[in-house]
Design a protein around this motif. Sequence first.
Motif, PDB file in Angstrom:
ATOM      1  N   TYR A 104    -114.104  47.727   8.081  1.00  0.00           N
ATOM      2  CA  TYR A 104    -112.694  47.976   7.056  1.00  0.00           C
ATOM      3  C   TYR A 104    -112.404  50.124   8.101  1.00  0.00           C
ATOM      4  N   ALA A 105    -113.903  50.629   8.541  1.00  0.00           N
ATOM      5  CA  ALA A 105    -113.583  51.455   8.920  1.00  0.00           C
ATOM      6  C   ALA A 105    -113.225  51.549  10.528  1.00  0.00           C
ATOM      7  N   LYS A 106    -113.250  50.463  11.249  1.00  0.00           N
ATOM      8  CA  LYS A 106    -111.994  50.658  12.471  1.00  0.00           C
ATOM      9  C   LYS A 106    -111.250  50.456  12.145  1.00  0.00           C
ATOM     10  N   LEU A 107    -110.691  49.614  10.781  1.00  0.00           N
ATOM     11  CA  LEU A 107    -108.549  49.002  10.538  1.00  0.00           C
ATOM     12  C   LEU A 107    -108.625  50.544  10.443  1.00  0.00           C
ATOM     13  N   GLY A 108    -109.506  51.550   9.626  1.00  0.00           N
ATOM     14  CA  GLY A 108    -109.221  52.879   8.620  1.00  0.00           C
ATOM     15  C   GLY A 108    -108.311  53.934   9.648  1.00  0.00           C
ATOM     16  N   ILE A 109    -109.682  53.521  11.169  1.00  0.00           N
ATOM     17  CA  ILE A 109    -108.761  54.266  12.107  1.00  0.00           C
ATOM     18  C   ILE A 109    -107.540  54.176  12.913  1.00  0.00           C
ATOM     19  N   LYS A 110    -107.493  52.795  12.830  1.00  0.00           N
ATOM     20  CA  LYS A 110    -106.041  52.155  13.773  1.00  0.00           C
ATOM     21  C   LYS A 110    -104.960  52.816  12.680  1.00  0.00           C
ATOM     22  N   ILE A 111    -105.123  52.787  11.333  1.00  0.00           N
ATOM     23  CA  ILE A 111    -103.513  53.369  10.885  1.00  0.00           C
ATOM     24  C   ILE A 111    -103.777  54.632  10.798  1.00  0.00           C
ATOM     25  N   LYS A 112    -104.637  55.099  10.290  1.00  0.00           N
ATOM     26  CA  LYS A 112    -104.591  57.050  10.888  1.00  0.00           C
ATOM     27  C   LYS A 112    -104.218  57.057  11.712  1.00  0.00           C
ATOM     28  N   GLU A 113    -104.620  56.529  12.761  1.00  0.00           N
ATOM     29  CA  GLU A 113    -103.896  57.172  14.332  1.00  0.00           C
ATOM     30  C   GLU A 113    -102.795  56.607  14.370  1.00  0.00           C
ATOM     31  N   LEU A 114    -102.027  55.320  13.698  1.00  0.00           N
ATOM     32  CA  LEU A 114    -100.676  54.868  14.088  1.00  0.00           C
ATOM     33  C   LEU A 114     -99.814  56.031  12.950  1.00  0.00           C
ATOM     34  N   ARG A 115    -100.072  56.189  11.964  1.00  0.00           N
ATOM     35  CA  ARG A 115     -99.762  56.959  11.301  1.00  0.00           C
ATOM     36  C   ARG A 115     -99.303  58.298  11.688  1.00  0.00           C
ATOM     37  N   LEU A 116     -99.939  59.218  11.988  1.00  0.00           N
ATOM     38  CA  LEU A 116    -100.317  60.445  12.926  1.00  0.00           C
ATOM     39  C   LEU A 116     -99.040  60.120  13.931  1.00  0.00           C
ATOM     40  N   HIS A 117     -99.578  58.748  14.696  1.00  0.00           N
ATOM     41  CA  HIS A 117     -98.443  58.895  16.175  1.00  0.00           C
ATOM     42  C   HIS A 117     -96.989  58.897  15.562  1.00  0.00           C
ATOM     43  N   ARG A 118     -97.011  57.940  14.488  1.00  0.00           N
ATOM     44  CA  ARG A 118     -95.567  57.719  13.566  1.00  0.00           C
ATOM     45  C   ARG A 118     -94.616  58.997  13.077  1.00  0.00           C
ATOM     46  N   GLY A 119     -95.604  59.746  12.528  1.00  0.00           N
ATOM     47  CA  GLY A 119     -95.269  61.360  11.952  1.00  0.00           C
ATOM     48  C   GLY A 119     -95.286  61.034  11.064  1.00  0.00           C
ATOM     49  N   TYR A 120     -96.423  60.522   9.692  1.00  0.00           N
ATOM     50  CA  TYR A 120     -96.249  60.241   8.264  1.00  0.00           C
ATOM     51  C   TYR A 120     -97.315  60.892   8.212  1.00  0.00           C
ATOM     52  N   THR A 121     -97.826  61.814   6.785  1.00  0.00           N
ATOM     53  CA  THR A 121     -98.309  62.708   6.344  1.00  0.00           C
ATOM     54  C   THR A 121     -99.611  60.959   5.599  1.00  0.00           C
ATOM     55  N   GLN A 122    -100.127  61.073   4.998  1.00  0.00           N
ATOM     56  CA  GLN A 122    -100.685  60.728   4.018  1.00  0.00           C
ATOM     57  C   GLN A 122     -99.690  60.271   2.882  1.00  0.00           C
ATOM     58  N   ASP A 123     -99.186  61.695   1.805  1.00  0.00           N
ATOM     59  CA  ASP A 123     -98.429  61.438   0.972  1.00  0.00           C
ATOM     60  C   ASP A 123     -97.322  60.513   1.090  1.00  0.00           C
ATOM     61  N   SER A 124     -96.446  60.370   2.185  1.00  0.00           N
ATOM     62  CA  SER A 124     -95.260  60.252   2.566  1.00  0.00           C
ATOM     63  C   SER A 124     -95.331  58.192   3.122  1.00  0.00           C
ATOM     64  N   LEU A 125     -96.715  58.492   3.487  1.00  0.00           N
ATOM     65  CA  LEU A 125     -96.914  56.571   4.083  1.00  0.00           C
ATOM     66  C   LEU A 125     -97.129  56.429   2.281  1.00  0.00           C
ATOM     67  N   ALA A 126     -97.864  57.022   1.702  1.00  0.00           N
ATOM     68  CA  ALA A 126     -98.615  56.514   0.330  1.00  0.00           C
ATOM     69  C   ALA A 126     -96.899  56.042  -0.313  1.00  0.00           C
ATOM     70  N   SER A 178    -104.071  59.207  -2.637  1.00  0.00           N
ATOM     71  CA  SER A 178    -105.272  59.243  -2.201  1.00  0.00           C
ATOM     72  C   SER A 178    -106.824  57.583  -1.917  1.00  0.00           C
ATOM     73  N   HIS A 179    -105.621  57.173  -1.986  1.00  0.00           N
ATOM     74  CA  HIS A 179    -105.747  55.176  -2.124  1.00  0.00           C
ATOM     75  C   HIS A 179    -105.886  55.628  -0.015  1.00  0.00           C
ATOM     76  N   ILE A 180    -104.433  55.517   0.081  1.00  0.00           N
ATOM     77  CA  ILE A 180    -104.605  55.922   1.617  1.00  0.00           C
ATOM     78  C   ILE A 180    -105.870  55.892   2.544  1.00  0.00           C
ATOM     79  N   SER A 181    -106.253  58.161   1.526  1.00  0.00           N
ATOM     80  CA  SER A 181    -106.702  58.582   2.279  1.00  0.00           C
ATOM     81  C   SER A 181    -108.349  57.296   2.128  1.00  0.00           C
ATOM     82  N   ASN A 182    -108.642  56.887   0.990  1.00  0.00           N
ATOM     83  CA  ASN A 182    -110.003  56.305   1.123  1.00  0.00           C
ATOM     84  C   ASN A 182    -110.303  55.155   2.228  1.00  0.00           C
ATOM     85  N   ILE A 183    -108.733  54.705   2.341  1.00  0.00           N
ATOM     86  CA  ILE A 183    -108.492  53.201   3.040  1.00  0.00           C
ATOM     87  C   ILE A 183    -108.858  54.435   4.468  1.00  0.00           C
TER      88      ILE A 183
END
Length: 106
Positions: free
Chosen positions: A7-29, A37-42
Amino acid sequence: MCQKIDYAKLGIKIKELRLHRGYTQDSLAEAVGCNTSHISNIENNHTKVSLNVLFGIANVLDTSIDYLLSNQYRNTKLALDNELDRAIRKCSIEQKEKLLKIIEIL
């Protein structure tokens, strides 16, 4: 043999792709239908992502679950091939011609 999800690797991959696609944690959530906070925790491996939320994240980020987990597969080729195919389908003819030239150079 049952392999466990890292899940650590998965969280990193989600964050990298989220940033690449221009989403904030708020907008993705908001797009996924969960709280920030759930997105942040993931992303920070403080919680495991449910299949429903993972499916929502993949849809919002316009990717596949297999791509999000691709760095955990023994054979990542299929997931990468699918992601490349998905990206190429969105390109114009001119962009595809440029990509082909780049690939030929590589």
